[in-house]
Write a protein that holds these residues in place. Structure first.
Motif, PDB file in Angstrom:
ATOM      1  N   ASP A  29      14.629   0.891   2.579  1.00 58.07           N
ATOM      2  CA  ASP A  29      15.477   1.959   2.023  1.00 58.07           C
ATOM      3  C   ASP A  29      16.087   1.533   0.686  1.00 58.07           C
ATOM      4  OD1 ASP A  29      14.906   3.612   4.126  1.00 58.07           O
ATOM      5  OD2 ASP A  29      16.750   3.188   5.227  1.00 58.07           O
ATOM      6  N   ALA A  30      16.546   0.282   0.605  1.00 56.72           N
ATOM      7  CA  ALA A  30      17.130  -0.206  -0.645  1.00 56.72           C
ATOM      8  C   ALA A  30      16.085  -0.240  -1.762  1.00 56.72           C
ATOM      9  CB  ALA A  30      17.723  -1.604  -0.431  1.00 56.72           C
ATOM     10  N   ILE A  31      14.882  -0.688  -1.433  1.00 52.97           N
ATOM     11  CA  ILE A  31      13.811  -0.725  -2.438  1.00 52.97           C
ATOM     12  C   ILE A  31      13.437   0.685  -2.878  1.00 52.97           C
ATOM     13  CG2 ILE A  31      11.399  -1.351  -2.826  1.00 52.97           C
ATOM     14  CD1 ILE A  31      11.791  -3.712  -0.965  1.00 52.97           C
ATOM     15  N   THR A  32      13.432   1.619  -1.931  1.00 56.39           N
ATOM     16  CA  THR A  32      13.112   3.008  -2.270  1.00 56.39           C
ATOM     17  C   THR A  32      14.135   3.589  -3.239  1.00 56.39           C
ATOM     18  OG1 THR A  32      12.059   3.322  -0.101  1.00 56.39           O
ATOM     19  CG2 THR A  32      12.700   5.299  -1.319  1.00 56.39           C
ATOM     20  N   GLU A  33      15.425   3.356  -2.973  1.00 51.23           N
ATOM     21  CA  GLU A  33      16.469   3.853  -3.870  1.00 51.23           C
ATOM     22  C   GLU A  33      16.388   3.169  -5.233  1.00 51.23           C
ATOM     23  OE1 GLU A  33      18.481   6.359  -3.312  1.00 51.23           O
ATOM     24  OE2 GLU A  33      17.513   6.642  -1.362  1.00 51.23           O
ATOM     25  N   TYR A  34      16.069   1.902  -5.247  1.00 49.91           N
ATOM     26  CA  TYR A  34      15.904   1.193  -6.517  1.00 49.91           C
ATOM     27  C   TYR A  34      14.730   1.761  -7.308  1.00 49.91           C
ATOM     28  CZ  TYR A  34      14.612  -2.583  -9.713  1.00 49.91           C
ATOM     29  OH  TYR A  34      14.268  -3.306 -10.834  1.00 49.91           O
ATOM     30  N   SER A  35      13.634   2.055  -6.612  1.00 47.78           N
ATOM     31  CA  SER A  35      12.454   2.621  -7.276  1.00 47.78           C
ATOM     32  C   SER A  35      12.771   3.983  -7.876  1.00 47.78           C
ATOM     33  CB  SER A  35      11.300   2.727  -6.284  1.00 47.78           C
ATOM     34  OG  SER A  35      10.958   1.455  -5.758  1.00 47.78           O
ATOM     35  N   LYS A  36      13.562   4.788  -7.164  1.00 48.94           N
ATOM     36  CA  LYS A  36      13.957   6.093  -7.706  1.00 48.94           C
ATOM     37  C   LYS A  36      14.789   5.925  -8.978  1.00 48.94           C
ATOM     38  CE  LYS A  36      14.021   8.538  -3.274  1.00 48.94           C
ATOM     39  NZ  LYS A  36      14.875   9.247  -2.272  1.00 48.94           N
ATOM     40  N   ILE A  82      22.846   4.636 -20.288  1.00 45.79           N
ATOM     41  CA  ILE A  82      23.731   3.526 -19.918  1.00 45.79           C
ATOM     42  C   ILE A  82      24.207   3.694 -18.469  1.00 45.79           C
ATOM     43  CG2 ILE A  82      26.008   2.526 -20.338  1.00 45.79           C
ATOM     44  CD1 ILE A  82      25.557   3.066 -23.321  1.00 45.79           C
ATOM     45  N   GLY A  83      24.550   4.929 -18.107  1.00 56.09           N
ATOM     46  CA  GLY A  83      24.953   5.189 -16.725  1.00 56.09           C
ATOM     47  C   GLY A  83      23.826   4.929 -15.734  1.00 56.09           C
ATOM     48  N   ASP A 131      23.160  -1.678  -9.646  1.00 59.73           N
ATOM     49  CA  ASP A 131      23.731  -1.606  -8.296  1.00 59.73           C
ATOM     50  C   ASP A 131      22.639  -1.582  -7.239  1.00 59.73           C
ATOM     51  OD1 ASP A 131      26.251  -1.568  -9.411  1.00 59.73           O
ATOM     52  OD2 ASP A 131      26.440   0.625  -9.345  1.00 59.73           O
ATOM     53  N   ARG A 132      21.604  -0.802  -7.487  1.00 60.14           N
ATOM     54  CA  ARG A 132      20.493  -0.728  -6.533  1.00 60.14           C
ATOM     55  C   ARG A 132      19.763  -2.073  -6.441  1.00 60.14           C
ATOM     56  NH1 ARG A 132      23.038   2.772  -5.071  1.00 60.14           N
ATOM     57  NH2 ARG A 132      22.672   5.014  -5.207  1.00 60.14           N
ATOM     58  N   GLN A 133      19.678  -2.766  -7.548  1.00 60.13           N
ATOM     59  CA  GLN A 133      19.022  -4.072  -7.541  1.00 60.13           C
ATOM     60  C   GLN A 133      19.824  -5.093  -6.724  1.00 60.13           C
ATOM     61  OE1 GLN A 133      18.459  -5.828 -11.442  1.00 60.13           O
ATOM     62  NE2 GLN A 133      16.512  -6.729 -10.815  1.00 60.13           N
ATOM     63  N   CYS A 140      19.148  -4.496  -3.123  1.00 61.55           N
ATOM     64  CA  CYS A 140      17.843  -5.057  -2.733  1.00 61.55           C
ATOM     65  C   CYS A 140      17.940  -6.551  -2.493  1.00 61.55           C
ATOM     66  CB  CYS A 140      16.805  -4.761  -3.819  1.00 61.55           C
ATOM     67  SG  CYS A 140      16.309  -3.028  -3.933  1.00 61.55           S
ATOM     68  N   LYS A 141      18.643  -7.263  -3.365  1.00 63.86           N
ATOM     69  CA  LYS A 141      18.791  -8.711  -3.198  1.00 63.86           C
ATOM     70  C   LYS A 141      19.551  -9.035  -1.904  1.00 63.86           C
ATOM     71  CE  LYS A 141      18.727  -9.798  -8.141  1.00 63.86           C
ATOM     72  NZ  LYS A 141      19.517 -10.353  -9.280  1.00 63.86           N
ATOM     73  N   ARG A 142      20.588  -8.269  -1.622  1.00 63.55           N
ATOM     74  CA  ARG A 142      21.400  -8.537  -0.435  1.00 63.55           C
ATOM     75  C   ARG A 142      20.612  -8.290   0.839  1.00 63.55           C
ATOM     76  NH1 ARG A 142      24.949  -4.930   2.046  1.00 63.55           N
ATOM     77  NH2 ARG A 142      24.715  -3.528   0.265  1.00 63.55           N
ATOM     78  N   PHE A 143      19.928  -7.157   0.919  1.00 62.88           N
ATOM     79  CA  PHE A 143      19.152  -6.860   2.121  1.00 62.88           C
ATOM     80  C   PHE A 143      17.905  -7.741   2.238  1.00 62.88           C
ATOM     81  CE2 PHE A 143      21.354  -2.648   1.895  1.00 62.88           C
ATOM     82  CZ  PHE A 143      22.006  -2.764   3.110  1.00 62.88           C
ATOM     83  N   GLU A 144      17.369  -8.168   1.109  1.00 63.19           N
ATOM     84  CA  GLU A 144      16.221  -9.071   1.178  1.00 63.19           C
ATOM     85  C   GLU A 144      16.631 -10.422   1.768  1.00 63.19           C
ATOM     86  OE1 GLU A 144      12.602 -10.759  -1.683  1.00 63.19           O
ATOM     87  OE2 GLU A 144      14.310  -9.678  -2.547  1.00 63.19           O
TER      88      GLU A 144
END
Length: 228
Positions: free
Chosen positions: A85-92, A124-125, A132-134, A137-141
């Motif tokens: 899910d985290a990777i999916t949100e990061y990809s979006k 910038i936003g 934040d999404r990245q 991903c690091k935390r859940f990985e």
């Protein structure tokens, strides 16, 4: 009729003799069981008894190993789902930023300064959201890697303790989690590569634009640059 009378008298005699014997001696368990069998017509009712399993050290260790593999599988499945899910949100977020950068590159030289500044604020936003999404991903990985190691240890422990079925099931779950996470990570890496390519084009376009502006200033006649 006489025969029936003699039979009844014989039964009364047997009953009286039995009562005398019961008074004189205390019946044992076998005699009581015999009388019960006579009363029931010579048959005994079978009483079911539950067979208690043998609780050996080996059996208890196997049960414990199976419980460990079950809980480890739950931990792995939840962490895998969170990572995907985290990777999916990061990809979006990456796809949105790529779209914004491509629109910005296509509109260079066609927008006013105010419009360009507005687009830059949006970008910038979007970059902030991407960061934040990245981090998610690091935390859940990190959690996923911990769950993966725990499951590998649980599978080894189950195999050593003799719970082969639990060990095989655990290894299957590990392979499935690896394939699912790798598929999501592969998509993310592809988007990161595209983002770097677009970023390089943006830097190149910005450099060309700055050079063009500098050249246009150099081409202005010296008379226009003198002060009155």
């Amino acid at each position: 009729m006489a025969a029936l009378g003699r039979g009844a008298a014989f039964l009364r005699l047997l009953r009286s003799n039995a009562q005398v014997l019961c008074r004189r001696c205390k019946p044992s368990w076998r005699s009581v069981a015999g009388m019960v069998s006579v009363t029931l017509g010579g048959t005994l009712c079978a009483v079911p008894f539950t067979q208690v399993p043998s609780l050996t050290h080996e059996s208890l260790i196997k049960r414990a190993a199976s419980l460990v593999t079950d809980s480890s599988s739950t931990f792995l499945s939840q962490s895998t789902l969170a990572l995907i899910d985290a990777i999916t949100e990061y990809s979006k977020a990456v796809q949105t930023l790529i779209t914004l950068q491509k629109r910005y590159l296509a509109s260079l030289g066609k927008l006013s300064q105010v419009e360009e500044d507005s687009i830059w604020q949006v970008m910038i936003g979007q970059r902030a959201e991407l960061n934040d999404r990245q981090e998610d991903c690091k935390r859940f990985e990190a959690v996923w890697v911990t769950a993966l190691r725990l499951c590998e240890t649980a599978a080894e422990a189950a195999y050593t303790s003799g719970a082969e079925h639990a060990s095989i099931t655990m290894q299957t779950n590990i392979q499935l989690a690896r394939s699912q996470a790798e598929e999501a990570l592969k998509l993310s890496r592809g988007l990161d590569k595209t983002l770097l390519e677009v970023k390089a084009l943006e830097v190149q376009a910005s450099a060309q634009r700055a050079a063009a502006l500098e050249k246009s200033e150099d081409d202005v006649p010296e008379a226009y640059l003198r002060e009155d």
